[in-house]
Structures are given as C-alpha cells and as structure tokens.
Scaffold this active site. Structure first.
Site, short mmCIF file in Angstrom:
data_model
loop_
_atom_site.label_atom_id
_atom_site.label_comp_id
_atom_site.label_asym_id
_atom_site.label_seq_id
_atom_site.Cartn_x
_atom_site.Cartn_y
_atom_site.Cartn_z
N ARG A 81 -9.27 -5.63 -0.77
CA ARG A 81 -7.89 -4.60 -0.66
C ARG A 81 -7.37 -4.40 -1.96
NH1 ARG A 81 -2.50 -6.35 0.74
NH2 ARG A 81 -1.24 -4.66 1.14
N ARG A 229 13.20 -7.13 0.71
CA ARG A 229 13.47 -5.75 0.03
C ARG A 229 14.38 -4.83 0.62
NH1 ARG A 229 7.25 -3.95 0.21
NH2 ARG A 229 6.61 -6.33 0.43
#
Ligand code: ADP
Length: 362
Positions: A81, A229
């Site tokens: 990935r 976040r």
C-alpha cells in the site's frame, strides 16, 4: 500455487499479510508503536518489543513470518500500500527503479507515509532482488473525480505546486465495492454513499462504481471529525494560529491533538468515549456524527441523490450506536434499511488482488 506478501507501512506501524491460493489469508502480523513503546504481533501471538525504527520493525516481522513457516524466499510476489500516488500514479504499478523515483517524488505530499512505503519496497528489493513487487496507491480510486471536485479555488501557482484535492482510503473503498458486489450479487447501486469511519475517517460518493467526490483533500486532514485530526477548518483560523504559535505546533495540534481527542479532552478512541458517556465524551461523539451527516449531504449533492449507504472501518463496522446516530440524521434521504450495508475493511486482500492480477499469478 502463489504466495503473496502484503505490506502496509504506516507512520508508526507496519502490517503484513500473507495470502495463498485462492487469496486465502494464511497469516497476518503487525508491528505497532515503532520508535515508542512497541509491540509485535505474529498471528495471535503478541509481545512488547523495542522497535528502533521502521527497518528494525520490518526485519523483526519477516523473522516472525519465517518462524511460522513463511520465509521471505518463499514469496512469489509482494504488494504494497502506497498512500500517495500524486496526480499521475492512478492504478497499481509494477515496482521498478523508475517507479520508486516517482513514489519518492510524491513524498512531500505524504511525508508521514510515502517515505516508509518506499523504504519497505527498498528493504524487500535488497533482500530479494528478483521478487516481483506491486505498488497500489490509496489516492488512485479518486482519479475519476471531476476537475470541479478536485480543484481548490486558488491561484494557478498553487495548482502548479500540486495543491489540489487527491482523496484517500481508496483501497478501502475499492474493497468495499467488491465485497458489496459479492454479498448482494448485483452491480453497485447507482449512487452509493460509502463511509470509512475509523481513526482516520472519510466519505466517498460512488456513482456507478466510480468515485465522484470524497471528503479528504490535499491531505488526510480535511473532512470529517477524526480520532486526532480536526477535519475541515477555516484556513483563516490556521493562519492566525500559525502566526501566534509556530507551524510545527499548529501541524501537531491539527493532526494529533484535535478531533475526538481535542473535543473530549479524554481520548481519540470512539469505543472509550461511548463507554465513558460523560458530557465531554458525548459531545465529541455528537460532533463526529453531526459532521459525518453534514458532509454526507455534500456527497449526496455530488451524486444528485442517493440509493444506498455502506459503512466500513473500525467505527463503521463495529459501532451500531454510531451508525444509528448517523442514519437518523440522514433519514431525510429516504434510504431504506435494506439499502444500508456494513462491510468489513479489507484493504490487504484488495492489494493482493491487484498484485495477482497485474502479475498474472494463479
Ligand atoms: P485506523 O484508521 O487506525 O485503521 P480503525 O479502522 O481500526 O482505525 O478504527 C479505530 C476506531 O474504531 C477507534 O476509534 C475504535 O474505538 C473504534 N472501534 C472499534 N471497535 C468499536 C466498537 N465496538 N464500538 C465503537 N467503536 C469501535
């Protein structure tokens, strides 16, 4: 029979998965807390481990796989990935020296991820120079977004500097589409709202099987309220804070001290907040669900309607309470219960699928 190693290197963790014939999952392993209080997991066996850096962690994981009967020399291929493919890496690619250069060139766009992804590819190349390797990009699925969705309304010099929306969680959304087709036995619904709700969280508008809009943008900071976040925030506020403190402090605050953690002052972990049930924890949970539904409205507008909703990711898969709260806020869409799906995240198998296909493995 083919044996494929999947590598998913994050900012402080590395996950490995071994797939065999028929893409059967044979073994998974994970190194977490790299350069901190680390932990190694090989299969079900967990133990604390001092992991100096990513290279050290990767080596220890490969030793662990070998001890379980999966030595590195026995792999036919490896799939990685890679978080950021920039504007041009929009499908899985066979790893070559030239491709590594292009992955390196995307590193400024994903400084916490791409360097580790590239390092894992280089480590395996040094160990097994003949091993066929494939890189799969988390941004690639969103390459079908129209230019209006992709562009920020900024001067041309910003665009030339690569400032545009890319979107992430693409491999998760591809896996979701595949699993949805497997479970329903039909083509994807024409207008699907896909919700990847985990520590990182995003939504994707998928029209006729293609991404047409997503909530994450230039970086994985935009969009929903996440574990640590902030999600979307006025750039004016960011500029003011940067002027008053420092760029490094603002970066750390927005990425590591915000979201559920910042709102609750308690935890970034949704399960812990639901269990806590106090005022601050409940407010953080409500904020998460409110903004998830509000951004969903934007995705639905991009598709000009909605036929189905699918949830994935740690929260999306496991928390009926959160799904219910989000769905209540979306009841105006009229999507029936039969068109709401819960799909386990399956990025590793998606990478294995791409790898097998690109290399024509059986
Ligand atoms: P990452 O983005 O790091 O891969 P995950 O997809 O594993 O994260 O999601 C982690 C989140 O899922 C955490 O907030 C965790 O609390 C939440 N989660 C996992 N299981 C449950 C559950 N049963 N109920 C509520 N939240 C859960």
């Amino acid at each position: 029979m083919s044996r494929i190693l999947i590598v998913n290197a994050g900012s402080s963790s590395i996950k490995l998965a071994v797939f065999g014939e028929g893409l059967k999952s044979l073994l998974t392993a994970e190194a977490a807390g790299i350069s901190d209080s680390g932990e190694l997991r090989i299969g079900r066996n967990r133990q604390p481990a001092a992991l100096a850096d990513h290279a050290d962690a990767f080596e220890r994981l490969l030793e662990g796989l070998a001890a379980q009967g999966y030595p590195a020399a026995g792999f036919d291929a490896a799939g990685h990935r890679v978080v950021h493919g920039g504007a041009s890496l929009t499908r899985p690619e066979r790893v070559t020296a030239a491709l590594l250069d292009r992955i390196d060139a995307c590193s400024p766009l994903a400084p916490l991820h791409n360097p580790h992804n590239a390092a894992a590819i280089r480590t395996l190349t040094a160990l097994l120079p003949d091993l066929a390797q494939v890189a799969c990009f988390d941004t690639a699925f969103h390459a079908t977004n129209p230019e209006t969705a992709v562009r920020y309304a900024v001067p041309p010099s910003w665009q030339q500097a690569g400032i545009r929306r890319y979107g992430f969680h693409g491999l998760s959304y591809e896996a979701l589409l595949r699993r949805l087709a497997e479970t329903t036995g039909t083509a994807p619904p024409p207008r699907l709202l896909a919700c990847h709700l985990g520590n990182g969280a995003s939504l994707c508008a998928i029209a006729n099987g293609e991404s047409v809009a997503t909530t994450m943008g230039y970086s994985p900071l935009e969009g929903l309220t996440m574990g640590t976040r902030s999600g979307s925030i006025d750039a004016g506020a960011v500029l003011d804070r940067a002027e008053q403190t420092s760029i490094a402090e603002v970066r750390r605050d927005l990425q590591q001290q915000s979201g559920l953690l910042g709102l609750s002052g308690l935890s970034n972990d949704m399960r812990a907040l639901l269990e806590d049930g106090g005022e601050a924890a409940s407010f953080a949970v409500e904020h998460f669900c409110y903004w998830c539904a509000r951004h969903a409205g934007s995705m639905i507008a991009a598709m000009e309607g909605i036929d189905a909703i699918a949830f994935t990711g740690g929260i999306g898969e496991n928390s009926e309470a959160i799904r219910t709260k989000v769905l209540q806020r979306l009841s105006w869409t009229g999507v029936p219960e039969s068109a709401v799906h819960v799909i386990p995240a399956d990025e590793e198998r998606q990478i294995a699928l791409h790898t097998g296909k690109l290399l024509h493995l059986e």
